[in-house]
Design a protein around this motif. Structure first.
Motif, PDB file in Angstrom:
ATOM      1  N   THR A 147       0.867  -1.177   0.000  1.00  0.00           N
ATOM      2  CA  THR A 147       0.000   0.000   0.000  1.00  0.00           C
ATOM      3  C   THR A 147       0.902   1.225   0.000  1.00  0.00           C
ATOM      4  O   THR A 147       2.071   1.144   0.400  1.00  0.00           O
ATOM      5  CB  THR A 147      -0.907   0.068   1.244  1.00  0.00           C
ATOM      6  OG1 THR A 147      -0.090   0.279   2.415  1.00  0.00           O
ATOM      7  CG2 THR A 147      -1.701  -1.216   1.420  1.00  0.00           C
ATOM      8  N   ASN A 148       0.394   2.350  -0.437  1.00  0.00           N
ATOM      9  CA  ASN A 148       1.184   3.570  -0.407  1.00  0.00           C
ATOM     10  C   ASN A 148       1.469   3.995   1.031  1.00  0.00           C
ATOM     11  O   ASN A 148       0.616   3.865   1.911  1.00  0.00           O
ATOM     12  CB  ASN A 148       0.462   4.708  -1.124  1.00  0.00           C
ATOM     13  CG  ASN A 148       0.529   4.568  -2.632  1.00  0.00           C
ATOM     14  OD1 ASN A 148       1.092   3.614  -3.152  1.00  0.00           O
ATOM     15  ND2 ASN A 148      -0.062   5.508  -3.333  1.00  0.00           N
ATOM     16  N   ALA A 149       2.671   4.510   1.257  1.00  0.00           N
ATOM     17  CA  ALA A 149       3.001   5.082   2.561  1.00  0.00           C
ATOM     18  C   ALA A 149       2.291   6.419   2.711  1.00  0.00           C
ATOM     19  O   ALA A 149       1.975   7.095   1.722  1.00  0.00           O
ATOM     20  CB  ALA A 149       4.506   5.259   2.699  1.00  0.00           C
ATOM     21  N   GLY A 150       2.036   6.815   3.947  1.00  0.00           N
ATOM     22  CA  GLY A 150       1.343   8.067   4.208  1.00  0.00           C
ATOM     23  C   GLY A 150       2.199   9.273   3.862  1.00  0.00           C
ATOM     24  O   GLY A 150       3.416   9.265   4.050  1.00  0.00           O
ATOM     25  N   SER A 179       8.961  11.411  -0.552  1.00  0.00           N
ATOM     26  CA  SER A 179       8.474  11.936  -1.836  1.00  0.00           C
ATOM     27  C   SER A 179       8.214  10.823  -2.855  1.00  0.00           C
ATOM     28  O   SER A 179       7.868  11.099  -3.997  1.00  0.00           O
ATOM     29  CB  SER A 179       9.490  12.926  -2.417  1.00  0.00           C
ATOM     30  OG  SER A 179      10.748  12.294  -2.620  1.00  0.00           O
ATOM     31  N   ASP A 180       8.393   9.572  -2.441  1.00  0.00           N
ATOM     32  CA  ASP A 180       8.228   8.431  -3.345  1.00  0.00           C
ATOM     33  C   ASP A 180       7.591   7.313  -2.532  1.00  0.00           C
ATOM     34  O   ASP A 180       8.257   6.368  -2.108  1.00  0.00           O
ATOM     35  CB  ASP A 180       9.587   8.021  -3.894  1.00  0.00           C
ATOM     36  CG  ASP A 180       9.482   7.082  -5.088  1.00  0.00           C
ATOM     37  OD1 ASP A 180       8.341   6.829  -5.540  1.00  0.00           O
ATOM     38  OD2 ASP A 180      10.523   6.600  -5.551  1.00  0.00           O
ATOM     39  N   THR A 181       6.290   7.437  -2.306  1.00  0.00           N
ATOM     40  CA  THR A 181       5.634   6.686  -1.228  1.00  0.00           C
ATOM     41  C   THR A 181       5.069   5.333  -1.636  1.00  0.00           C
ATOM     42  O   THR A 181       4.450   4.675  -0.801  1.00  0.00           O
ATOM     43  CB  THR A 181       4.502   7.535  -0.626  1.00  0.00           C
ATOM     44  OG1 THR A 181       3.567   7.880  -1.664  1.00  0.00           O
ATOM     45  CG2 THR A 181       5.047   8.813   0.000  1.00  0.00           C
ATOM     46  N   ASN A 182       5.248   4.902  -2.877  1.00  0.00           N
ATOM     47  CA  ASN A 182       4.649   3.625  -3.278  1.00  0.00           C
ATOM     48  C   ASN A 182       5.681   2.528  -3.519  1.00  0.00           C
ATOM     49  O   ASN A 182       5.342   1.458  -3.991  1.00  0.00           O
ATOM     50  CB  ASN A 182       3.785   3.798  -4.528  1.00  0.00           C
ATOM     51  CG  ASN A 182       4.606   4.166  -5.748  1.00  0.00           C
ATOM     52  OD1 ASN A 182       5.742   4.613  -5.630  1.00  0.00           O
ATOM     53  ND2 ASN A 182       4.020   3.990  -6.922  1.00  0.00           N
ATOM     54  N   ARG A 183       6.965   2.808  -3.192  1.00  0.00           N
ATOM     55  CA  ARG A 183       7.996   1.803  -3.438  1.00  0.00           C
ATOM     56  C   ARG A 183       9.150   1.973  -2.458  1.00  0.00           C
ATOM     57  O   ARG A 183       9.290   3.004  -1.807  1.00  0.00           O
ATOM     58  CB  ARG A 183       8.504   1.893  -4.886  1.00  0.00           C
ATOM     59  CG  ARG A 183       9.062   3.255  -5.276  1.00  0.00           C
ATOM     60  CD  ARG A 183       9.391   3.321  -6.751  1.00  0.00           C
ATOM     61  NE  ARG A 183      10.097   4.562  -7.087  1.00  0.00           N
ATOM     62  CZ  ARG A 183      10.621   4.834  -8.277  1.00  0.00           C
ATOM     63  NH1 ARG A 183      10.516   3.940  -9.250  1.00  0.00           N
ATOM     64  NH2 ARG A 183      11.244   5.973  -8.497  1.00  0.00           N
ATOM     65  N   GLN A 222       8.585  -1.375   7.539  1.00  0.00           N
ATOM     66  CA  GLN A 222       7.476  -0.982   8.406  1.00  0.00           C
ATOM     67  C   GLN A 222       7.211   0.479   8.152  1.00  0.00           C
ATOM     68  O   GLN A 222       8.146   1.286   8.127  1.00  0.00           O
ATOM     69  CB  GLN A 222       7.773  -1.214   9.880  1.00  0.00           C
ATOM     70  CG  GLN A 222       6.613  -0.799  10.790  1.00  0.00           C
ATOM     71  CD  GLN A 222       6.832  -1.147  12.248  1.00  0.00           C
ATOM     72  OE1 GLN A 222       7.894  -1.621  12.632  1.00  0.00           O
ATOM     73  NE2 GLN A 222       5.827  -0.910  13.076  1.00  0.00           N
ATOM     74  N   TYR A 223       5.946   0.843   7.967  1.00  0.00           N
ATOM     75  CA  TYR A 223       5.624   2.230   7.673  1.00  0.00           C
ATOM     76  C   TYR A 223       4.164   2.524   7.988  1.00  0.00           C
ATOM     77  O   TYR A 223       3.365   1.607   8.193  1.00  0.00           O
ATOM     78  CB  TYR A 223       5.918   2.551   6.195  1.00  0.00           C
ATOM     79  CG  TYR A 223       5.117   1.756   5.200  1.00  0.00           C
ATOM     80  CD1 TYR A 223       3.897   2.242   4.703  1.00  0.00           C
ATOM     81  CD2 TYR A 223       5.570   0.527   4.728  1.00  0.00           C
ATOM     82  CE1 TYR A 223       3.171   1.515   3.785  1.00  0.00           C
ATOM     83  CE2 TYR A 223       4.840  -0.217   3.806  1.00  0.00           C
ATOM     84  CZ  TYR A 223       3.642   0.277   3.345  1.00  0.00           C
ATOM     85  OH  TYR A 223       2.905  -0.428   2.426  1.00  0.00           O
ATOM     86  N   GLU A 224       3.845   3.792   8.004  1.00  0.00           N
ATOM     87  CA  GLU A 224       2.468   4.252   8.179  1.00  0.00           C
ATOM     88  C   GLU A 224       1.833   4.405   6.811  1.00  0.00           C
ATOM     89  O   GLU A 224       2.336   5.147   5.973  1.00  0.00           O
ATOM     90  CB  GLU A 224       2.442   5.580   8.914  1.00  0.00           C
ATOM     91  CG  GLU A 224       1.049   6.136   9.130  1.00  0.00           C
ATOM     92  CD  GLU A 224       1.072   7.511   9.766  1.00  0.00           C
ATOM     93  OE1 GLU A 224      -0.025   8.085   9.961  1.00  0.00           O
ATOM     94  OE2 GLU A 224       2.170   8.023  10.064  1.00  0.00           O
ATOM     95  N   SER A 225       0.758   3.684   6.567  1.00  0.00           N
ATOM     96  CA  SER A 225       0.129   3.718   5.250  1.00  0.00           C
ATOM     97  C   SER A 225      -0.734   4.959   5.085  1.00  0.00           C
ATOM     98  O   SER A 225      -1.150   5.592   6.064  1.00  0.00           O
ATOM     99  CB  SER A 225      -0.725   2.472   5.025  1.00  0.00           C
ATOM    100  OG  SER A 225      -1.890   2.508   5.812  1.00  0.00           O
ATOM    101  N   ALA A 226      -0.992   5.294   3.833  1.00  0.00           N
ATOM    102  CA  ALA A 226      -1.867   6.424   3.535  1.00  0.00           C
ATOM    103  C   ALA A 226      -3.282   6.094   3.981  1.00  0.00           C
ATOM    104  O   ALA A 226      -3.702   4.949   3.940  1.00  0.00           O
ATOM    105  CB  ALA A 226      -1.831   6.724   2.042  1.00  0.00           C
TER     106      ALA A 226
END
Length: 226
Positions: A147-150, A179-183, A222-226
């Protein structure tokens, strides 16, 4: 009053009570428990009911058991959970592997991703094994996230490893840019005795050089998703 007239009057009264019980403008507000079936922007769905979340109800998830209440005009409000969703199993996905010049081709290699999400928290891993017919493309490598990152302005740093078949294991970093949140991209050391790192690319898979057949790239994130 005859018996038939009394029966008719009783039936009318019962019908009125039943109709009133289903009409919020008649019965007034109430509350009940429900299970979340979908999460929206500031709302949750519980079957056919869509309820606005209170500020205190954070990180909703499908499967949450919650308290909902209805106003006199029929609007629903989600007050909060009584029990969190049952823990979800990891899901499998196939991340797209790209490069910023010429995309690689997996050929007979393997590429698999696994991830778990609770609310906006996403954790997972990606494993690439280079095959004998894999073509490496050219330029810096990236792997698609589940999923995209927030868009929170933060950079997420995970871990990575390159395993050269029959040779070295190189530790590195997995980086999700703000600035590149989908990869996710990977950084590896430039040399065995050098702590400086550079992007993993077709030419620079590790300090050993380009990736070869049966080499593996392992990524955790690990990240916060959009």
């Amino acid at each position: 009053m005859t018996s038939s007239t009394a029966d008719l009057a009783d039936a009318i009264r019962l019908q009125a009570v039943t109709a009133g019980a289903a009409e919020p403008t008649v019965r007034g507000a109430d509350w009940q428990t429900a299970t979340v079936t979908a999460v929206g922007a500031g709302t949750v769905d519980c079957g056919t009911i869509t309820a606005r979340r209170l500020e205190s109800y954070q990180n909703p998830a499908v499967g949450d058991r919650i308290v909902i209440t209805q106003s006199g005009n029929g609007n629903w409000l989600a007050c909060g959970r009584t029990a969190a969703a049952t823990e979800q199993a990891f899901s499998t996905y196939t991340p797209t592997w790209t490069a910023d010049t010429t995309n690689p081709s997996l050929g007979n290699g393997s590429l698999v991703g696994r991830y778990w999400r609770y609310g906006t928290n996403v954790v997972g891993s990606i494993n690439l094994t280079v095959g004998s017919s894999t073509t490496l493309g050219s330029g810096n490598y990236f792997w698609q996230l589940p999923t995209n990152a927030g868009p929170n302005g933060l950079i997420a740093i995970g871990s990575a490893q390159v395993l050269i078949a029959g040779g070295n294991r190189w530790p590195g970093q997995a980086v999700i840019s703000s600035s590149d949140t989908n990869r996710v991209g990977v950084y590896m050391p430039t040399a065995a005795a050098n702590s400086a790192i550079r992007r993993l690319s077709a030419a620079n898979g590790s300090p050993d050089g380009a990736l070869t057949a049966n080499a593996q790239v392992r990524i955790t994130f690990q990240y916060e998703s959009a």
